[in-house]
Design an enzyme around this catalytic site. Sequence first.
Site, short mmCIF file in Angstrom:
data_model
loop_
_atom_site.label_atom_id
_atom_site.label_comp_id
_atom_site.label_asym_id
_atom_site.label_seq_id
_atom_site.Cartn_x
_atom_site.Cartn_y
_atom_site.Cartn_z
N HIS A 64 0.78 -1.30 -0.05
CA HIS A 64 -0.06 0.12 -0.04
C HIS A 64 0.82 1.35 0.13
O HIS A 64 0.56 2.44 -0.48
CB HIS A 64 -0.73 0.05 1.35
CG HIS A 64 -1.73 1.18 1.55
ND1 HIS A 64 -1.44 2.18 2.42
CD2 HIS A 64 -2.92 1.70 0.82
CE1 HIS A 64 -2.33 3.14 2.31
NE2 HIS A 64 -3.13 2.81 1.35
N GLU A 67 2.17 1.85 -3.27
CA GLU A 67 1.02 2.41 -4.27
C GLU A 67 0.96 3.73 -4.22
O GLU A 67 0.85 4.62 -5.28
CB GLU A 67 -0.10 1.67 -3.96
CG GLU A 67 -1.33 2.24 -4.68
CD GLU A 67 -2.45 2.49 -3.57
OE1 GLU A 67 -3.26 3.48 -3.63
OE2 GLU A 67 -2.88 1.55 -3.04
N HIS A 68 1.02 4.34 -2.93
CA HIS A 68 1.01 5.76 -2.71
C HIS A 68 2.09 6.38 -3.23
O HIS A 68 1.97 7.56 -3.63
CB HIS A 68 0.96 6.06 -1.09
CG HIS A 68 -0.70 6.17 -0.71
ND1 HIS A 68 -1.15 6.87 0.17
CD2 HIS A 68 -1.40 5.15 -0.69
CE1 HIS A 68 -2.27 6.73 0.54
NE2 HIS A 68 -2.62 5.63 0.11
N GLU A 144 -4.27 7.95 7.83
CA GLU A 144 -5.34 7.26 7.16
C GLU A 144 -5.59 6.18 8.17
O GLU A 144 -6.84 5.30 8.16
CB GLU A 144 -4.73 6.68 5.86
CG GLU A 144 -5.80 5.88 5.14
CD GLU A 144 -5.43 5.28 3.67
OE1 GLU A 144 -5.98 4.78 2.80
OE2 GLU A 144 -3.86 5.56 3.49
#
Length: 439
Positions: A64, A67-68, A144
Amino acid sequence: MSVTLVEDSGLTRNAVERNIRKTVLSNGLTVLTEAMPHLRSVSMGVWIGTGSRDEEAAINGVSHFVEHMVFKGTTSRSSKQIAREVDTIGGNLDAFTGKEMVCFNIKVLDENVTPALDVLADLVLHPTFTPEELVREQGVILEEIKMDEDNPDYLVHEIYTQNFWKNDPLGRPILGTKKTVSSFNQQIIFDFYASRFTPRNMVFSAAGNLDHDAFVAQVEQQFSSLAASSDSLLPKLPSPVATPHITLKRKKSLEQVQLCLGVPAPPVNHPDRYGIYLLNTMLGGGMSSRLFQTIREDRGLAYAIYSEMNPFRDTGSLCIFAGTAVDKTEQVLQLTMQELRRLKENTVSDGELKRAKDQLKSNIVIGLESSGSRMANLARQQMYFGRFFGVDEITREINAVTPADIQALAQDLFRPEAIALTLLGNLGEMKVEREDLAC
């Protein structure tokens, strides 16, 4: 770079009917297209065959995080340039990370395929992962994580999953933890990126108003710099074993109790998958489902009540979710077990099964109406099945399911000793024992 064409001889009749073509580049990258000439859009995506369950515990969340990070700048574009170029062509650029895959995708008008492909390829192939951006993004993802922990719908599923797949990577959060995310540095990110972003571990899919050969030529030009790797897909690990836990998490600030109840289910490619999807549809898959009608419509005990399938490459789970008042929780649980018992003890009527079949078939057809959904469907079928299923074939499989099949599946799935339960909320002195999950 030469192109190895493997499409026409190896594709099924379903693929031909849907105008699907497949080419494998000489470095191992699979390129899939589906021509939809009646559209004015093209959706394209780079799919990486890795997800949070393929991470080491110490770097949980790194998929993740990468991905960012690819959006934070490449060797030729800043993050602001990426955003401006995509906006200039009216594109929709997005990405997501799952338990078993990462996807970077963009949707544009057919006239803007070339600049869109250039941006998408640049993101995937040339990220810089600069230390200053890395530190900044750590802060973003830590926020997040906090945001999701404040969301009871998310939190109950996360608590359930971590305990259901206990001590297995499948149970770890996709986002990672505060500890793991805070530990990431440039070397960790580059090492992970280099090991997973390899051509044999990628699928490039596209759907819309495009020509396969011309599109493959563009993809080849962009991805020719990606060296072939001898590594195959990730090594197979033992399938996780589900833990039939009962977890009560007390959180006084919540007005509702969130309930998540589930059982182990077969993997994504299991022969009985259509029967299980039909069972799920009848149990809690829509407004006419048994749980919705019994718990919401007849009794008014919940606003949200549904069931869902979560299939993976080697296992799966079927989960029921509800949100209700603390003094109604016991009744909701009893009614839920009653519906599971009914599915086990009595065959469903032909009429109810037909409604579920019609609903499932409609959802499949409607779900394939956009270029984006076709693009995703192509990639997922390639990654999980290595072949393509047409609507006619799927329809035949759905129609073949009988009431006796549904009852047999219910008896196999809904075993009291296999049921897992998580309750989250202001529970007070509430207790749930294994005998309360009899069905």
